[in-house]
Motif scaffolding. Structure first.
Motif: not given
Length: 358
Positions: A151-167
């Motif tokens: 949720f942008q500045c309202l928080g997020g999941w770090p594992i999803q960040a790494w998935r974003y880097f991958k895809h």
């Protein structure tokens, strides 16, 4: 009648904020120092800063989420690691990688999950390319373009960040107020504390107190000008000479790490992301190895930081962490937290990914 109700509500909110921020008082800091045996507390923020300010910076939803997988338990490169050193500091191991010790400022935005992951990825790219890549990656792009991360500045999941880097990959991007990289960070530093301006040094042994100058006392108010609406645009708005499509970097994977694999993964590839539950005593951390004190209160949220090493201090094993609250906080922006006991669930909440290099 309605005006009376509104005034009463304002008074009640004010009282609530004051009560909730008791952890900033001298009495509470003294209480911590009387109880804690492995670390020291001190003032990092004005005592009248409301609790909402701190909660706005706690944005990790990845605490204790390793059970959701994928979990990495083996890697061919682990076989080259003959032993785990008693003390390790990535800033000293990879001195040519300027990003490892760089302390960023997330401002009043719960983008810690984006800061820690992009920072660790930056370090890993530098290590993998033997210093040929030596830049910051864009926290701004990750925060405002990864819609499934959270949720942008309202928080997020770090594992999803790494998935974003991958895809999808990530472009370069420096700190707020710079034109470094393709997409610099657009959230301004918070202005409700007295900030120390430091001549930036990326190596822990090179921070010279003589280079530290203090800026004038800033307002204690937590009011900020409304931020401009952050949209996601796939174009460079920092260094506009950079081609966006030619500036994208990827990881080959995204994974959680078991406690037993954390050190091996750091030795093999570089720093990783780690999340943990935040208690109110942590806000006042200054030095030593953080261990939650008995009377500390849970802040109701998690925080994400970068893990860059480990060691033992006065018989207490620790993890060495880089925070994203500027150099004014803690031990020049870093802290140590007890290792081996899953302190605040930190050892159940570590993520990483291996860079793709061509």
């Amino acid at each position: 009648m309605s005006r009376v109700f509104i005034l009463l509500s304002i008074v009640l909110v004010s009282i609530y904020q004051t009560e909730q921020a008791h952890f900033l008082t001298d009495d509470y800091i003294n209480q911590i120092n009387n109880e804690a045996t492995t670390w020291k507390a001190g003032k990092n923020f004005h005592s009248d800063t409301p609790v909402e300010y701190f909660k706005s910076m706690l944005g990790s939803k990845g605490v204790g989420s390793s059970s959701n997988g994928p979990v990495k338990t083996a890697d061919p490169n682990y076989e080259n690691i003959q032993y785990i050193p008693r003390t390790f500091d990535a800033r000293k191991k990879w001195k040519n990688c300027q990003t490892v010790g760089h302390i960023r400022d997330q401002g009043q935005c719960g983008s810690c999950w984006a800061h820690s992951t992009t920072s660790a990825f930056s370090d890993r790219l530098c290590i993998a390319t033997d210093g040929k890549f030596n830049q910051l990656l864009s926290v701004d792009q990750l925060t405002f373009c990864c819609y499934y991360c959270g949720f942008q500045c309202l928080g997020g999941w770090p594992i999803q960040a790494w998935r974003y880097f991958k895809h999808h990959g990530i472009v370069t991007g420096g700190d707020y107020g710079t034109h470094e990289g393709c997409k610099p960070y657009r959230v301004p530093p918070s202005n409700d504390y007295k900030r120390t301006s430091i001549m930036v040094s990326t190596q822990p042994d090179l921070i010279d107190p003589a280079t530290v100058t203090e800026s004038p006392e800033l307002s204690t108010t937590t009011e900020q000008e409304p931020e401009e609406k952050h949209s996601c645009k796939h174009e460079c708005d920092g260094d506009t000479s950079i081609s966006y499509k030619d500036n994208i970097f990827y990881t080959r994977d995204a994974y959680h790490l078991t406690p037993a694999m954390i050190q091996k993964d750091v030795l093999a590839y570089g720093p990783v992301e780690a999340s943990f539950k935040v208690y109110d005593d942590f806000i006042n951390y200054k030095s030593g190895v953080y261990v939650k004190t008995e009377n500390a209160t849970y802040m109701g949220a998690g925080h994400s930081v970068k893990l860059i090493g480990w060691g033992v201090e006065r018989g207490v094993p620790y993890w060495l962490m880089v925070n994203s609250w500027n150099y004014h906080w803690g031990d020049w922006g870093t802290f140590k937290i007890r290792r081996g006991t899953n302190e605040c669930e930190i050892e159940d909440s570590v993520t990483g990914g291996v860079p793709l290099t061509y």
